[in-house]
Design an enzyme around this catalytic site. Structure first.
Site, PDB file in Angstrom:
ATOM      1  N   VAL A  39       0.941  -1.311   0.046  1.00 29.60           N
ATOM      2  CA  VAL A  39      -0.073   0.086   0.170  1.00 29.60           C
ATOM      3  C   VAL A  39       0.978   1.404   0.034  1.00 29.60           C
ATOM      4  CG1 VAL A  39      -1.568   1.333   1.456  1.00 29.60           C
ATOM      5  CG2 VAL A  39      -2.072  -1.325   1.044  1.00 29.60           C
ATOM      6  N   ARG A  88      -8.441  -5.179  18.747  1.00 30.25           N
ATOM      7  CA  ARG A  88      -9.839  -4.957  18.842  1.00 30.25           C
ATOM      8  C   ARG A  88     -10.268  -3.605  19.386  1.00 30.25           C
ATOM      9  NH1 ARG A  88      -8.614 -10.266  18.850  1.00 30.25           N
ATOM     10  NH2 ARG A  88      -9.103 -11.553  16.955  1.00 30.25           N
ATOM     11  N   ASP A 144      -8.234 -17.036   9.593  1.00 23.51           N
ATOM     12  CA  ASP A 144      -9.575 -17.984   9.397  1.00 23.51           C
ATOM     13  C   ASP A 144     -10.182 -17.943   8.177  1.00 23.51           C
ATOM     14  OD1 ASP A 144     -10.683 -15.923  12.256  1.00 23.51           O
ATOM     15  OD2 ASP A 144      -9.291 -17.450  12.396  1.00 23.51           O
ATOM     16  N   ARG A 171       2.193 -36.401  15.381  1.00 22.82           N
ATOM     17  CA  ARG A 171       2.097 -37.586  14.716  1.00 22.82           C
ATOM     18  C   ARG A 171       3.239 -38.641  15.119  1.00 22.82           C
ATOM     19  NH1 ARG A 171      -1.844 -40.131  12.342  1.00 22.82           N
ATOM     20  NH2 ARG A 171      -2.638 -38.783  10.918  1.00 22.82           N
ATOM     21  N   GLY A 202      -3.248 -35.642   7.050  1.00 22.14           N
ATOM     22  CA  GLY A 202      -3.742 -36.995   7.336  1.00 22.14           C
ATOM     23  C   GLY A 202      -4.537 -37.352   8.477  1.00 22.14           C
ATOM     24  N   ARG A 263      -4.552 -37.683  24.500  1.00 25.89           N
ATOM     25  CA  ARG A 263      -3.696 -36.565  24.899  1.00 25.89           C
ATOM     26  C   ARG A 263      -4.376 -35.354  24.139  1.00 25.89           C
ATOM     27  NH1 ARG A 263      -2.214 -39.535  28.044  1.00 25.89           N
ATOM     28  NH2 ARG A 263       0.067 -39.649  28.980  1.00 25.89           N
ATOM     29  N   HIS A 269      -1.778 -19.458  19.631  1.00 25.97           N
ATOM     30  CA  HIS A 269      -1.374 -18.429  18.836  1.00 25.97           C
ATOM     31  C   HIS A 269       0.011 -18.650  18.081  1.00 25.97           C
ATOM     32  CE1 HIS A 269      -4.368 -16.521  21.227  1.00 25.97           C
ATOM     33  NE2 HIS A 269      -4.538 -15.360  20.470  1.00 25.97           N
TER      34      HIS A 269
HETATM   35  O1  F6P Z   1      -9.445 -14.256  13.941  1.00 23.67           O
HETATM   36  C1  F6P Z   1      -8.252 -14.711  14.135  1.00 23.67           C
HETATM   37  C2  F6P Z   1      -8.241 -15.452  15.602  1.00 23.67           C
HETATM   38  O2  F6P Z   1      -6.950 -15.931  15.815  1.00 23.67           O
HETATM   39  C3  F6P Z   1      -9.351 -16.592  15.786  1.00 23.67           C
HETATM   40  O3  F6P Z   1      -9.004 -17.601  15.013  1.00 23.67           O
HETATM   41  C4  F6P Z   1      -9.146 -16.678  17.269  1.00 23.67           C
HETATM   42  O4  F6P Z   1     -10.507 -17.398  17.610  1.00 23.67           O
HETATM   43  C5  F6P Z   1      -9.059 -15.153  17.579  1.00 23.67           C
HETATM   44  O5  F6P Z   1      -8.466 -14.439  16.597  1.00 23.67           O
HETATM   45  C6  F6P Z   1      -8.290 -15.121  18.967  1.00 23.67           C
HETATM   46  O6  F6P Z   1      -8.426 -13.884  19.262  1.00 23.67           O
HETATM   47  P1  F6P Z   1      -7.228 -13.311  20.407  1.00 23.67           P
HETATM   48  O7  F6P Z   1      -6.041 -12.867  19.475  1.00 23.67           O
HETATM   49  O8  F6P Z   1      -7.910 -12.027  20.655  1.00 23.67           O
HETATM   50  O9  F6P Z   1      -7.223 -14.295  21.367  1.00 23.67           O
END
Ligand code: F6P
Length: 339
Positions: A39, A88, A144, A171, A202, A263, A269
């Protein structure tokens, strides 16, 4: 052979843009930096000034703005995360918050904005553009891949590779110990990351919110399939699955099948980080350039998407309201691989 008459930029600059802003919003995704870079450099190539808004919509409300030059975005295409930070923002959901954000945009003489994020980020942009004279163009970036109107969202392919690499490692130990692993992957309310990673790794069973039939598959595997194979197994569970996630379903299986060695791994993350794949870098670069060209062409309240590898423009009101379809026939293929 057709000759493309490329009008001088000044003629194409229908809205007389002078300065645009770019920011990242929502959960971060690998490739966001590639999009910021594209950009910025595309805008500078059109003689525009570029402002980076830090920390998503909260930064817009706080006036947390920085100038971006070509060198500021040098050497970032390979980096995960976002140099502009993200987040957010509840305050932006209020009229007062959007008013404050608008004041800062106007004070900074910003004519138009590129928002890099998910459908929640586009909803905010759409709302603000209905209240104020601000043009937004969106670039879909979320691991996602749950946004209507585009085959790809930036970060999805990198996250998919991260999950598959992790499951391959799980695995090995599952096989060594004859264990069944429930592996939870992200995706919010969508199951695409689980579905694709399950096929690619798989997995014996894949549990996703979009299909409840898989629970019979799981029962079959636990009662019969498990014993027919080398007595180990990988069950991929989308975090949005109706079972409530990997931990919950594993606890239930431990009670119902006390003979099985179970398990759980919740990948979490790790799926959001890492150096973006080549595909994500290319998609992000193409979408970044297309977003600037759309603003130059006086487009607004649209998302740049990729459909069959072609750049498309999708109105925000469709991108945020309609659902990204999932190809459930992949579940049939997965069953074939594990009958
Ligand atoms: O929208 C991306 C995402 O990684 C989702 O897959 C997951 O549920 C959410 O963000 C986790 O949010 P945060 O990083 O605020 O815990």
């Amino acid at each position: 052979m057709t000759t493309n008459t490329i009008l001088p930029d000044v003629l194409q600059n229908k809205r007389k843009l002078n300065k645009i802003a770019v920011f990242t919003s929502g959960g971060d995704a690998p490739g966001m930096n590639a999009a910021i870079r594209a950009v910025t450099r595309a805008a500078i190539s059109k003689k525009l000034k570029v402002t980076g808004i830090r920390h998503g919509y909260q930064g817009m409300i706080d006036g947390d703005f920085i100038p971006l030059t070509a060198s500021d975005v040098s050497g970032i295409i390979q980096s995960g995360g976002t140099i502009l930070k993200t987040g957010r923002c509840e305050a932006f959901k209020t009229p007062e918050g959007r008013q404050q954000a608008y004041q800062h945009l106007k004070r900074a003489e910003i004519d138009a904005v590129v928002v890099i994020g998910g459908d929640g980020s586009f909803s905010g942009a759409m709302e603000m553009s209905q209240e104020f004279d601000v043009s937004f163009v969106g670039i879909p970036a979320t691991i996602d891949n749950d946004i209507y109107g585009t085959d790809y969202t930036i970060g999805y392919e990198t996250a998919l590779n991260t999950v598959v690499d992790a499951v391959d490692k799980i695995r090995d130990t599952a096989r060594s110990h004859g264990r069944i692993f429930f592996v939870e992957v992200m995706g919010h309310e969508a199951g695409l990351l689980a579905l694709d990673s399950g096929i690619a790794s798989g997995a014996e069973v894949i549990l996703i919110p979009e299909s409840t039939e898989q629970h019979e598959e799981l029962e079959w595997f636990l009662n019969k399939g498990y014993k027919q194979k080398e007595s180990s197994g990988i069950i991929i569970v989308a975090e949005g699955d109706e079972t409530g996630g990997a931990m919950k379903i594993a606890e239930k299986v431990k009670v119902e099948h006390p003979d099985l060695d179970v398990r759980v791994t919740i990948l979490g993350h790790i799926q959001r980080g890492g150096s973006p794949s080549a595909k994500d870098r290319i998609n992000a670069t193409r979408m970044g350039v297309a977003a600037v060209e759309a603003l130059f062409d006086d487009q607004k309240s649209i998302m740049i998407g990729l459909v069959n590898e072609k750049i498309v423009q999708v109105p925000f009101n469709k991108a945020v309201k309609l659902n990204h379809s999932i190809d459930l026939s992949l579940l049939e293929i997965q069953r074939l691989m594990n009958f």
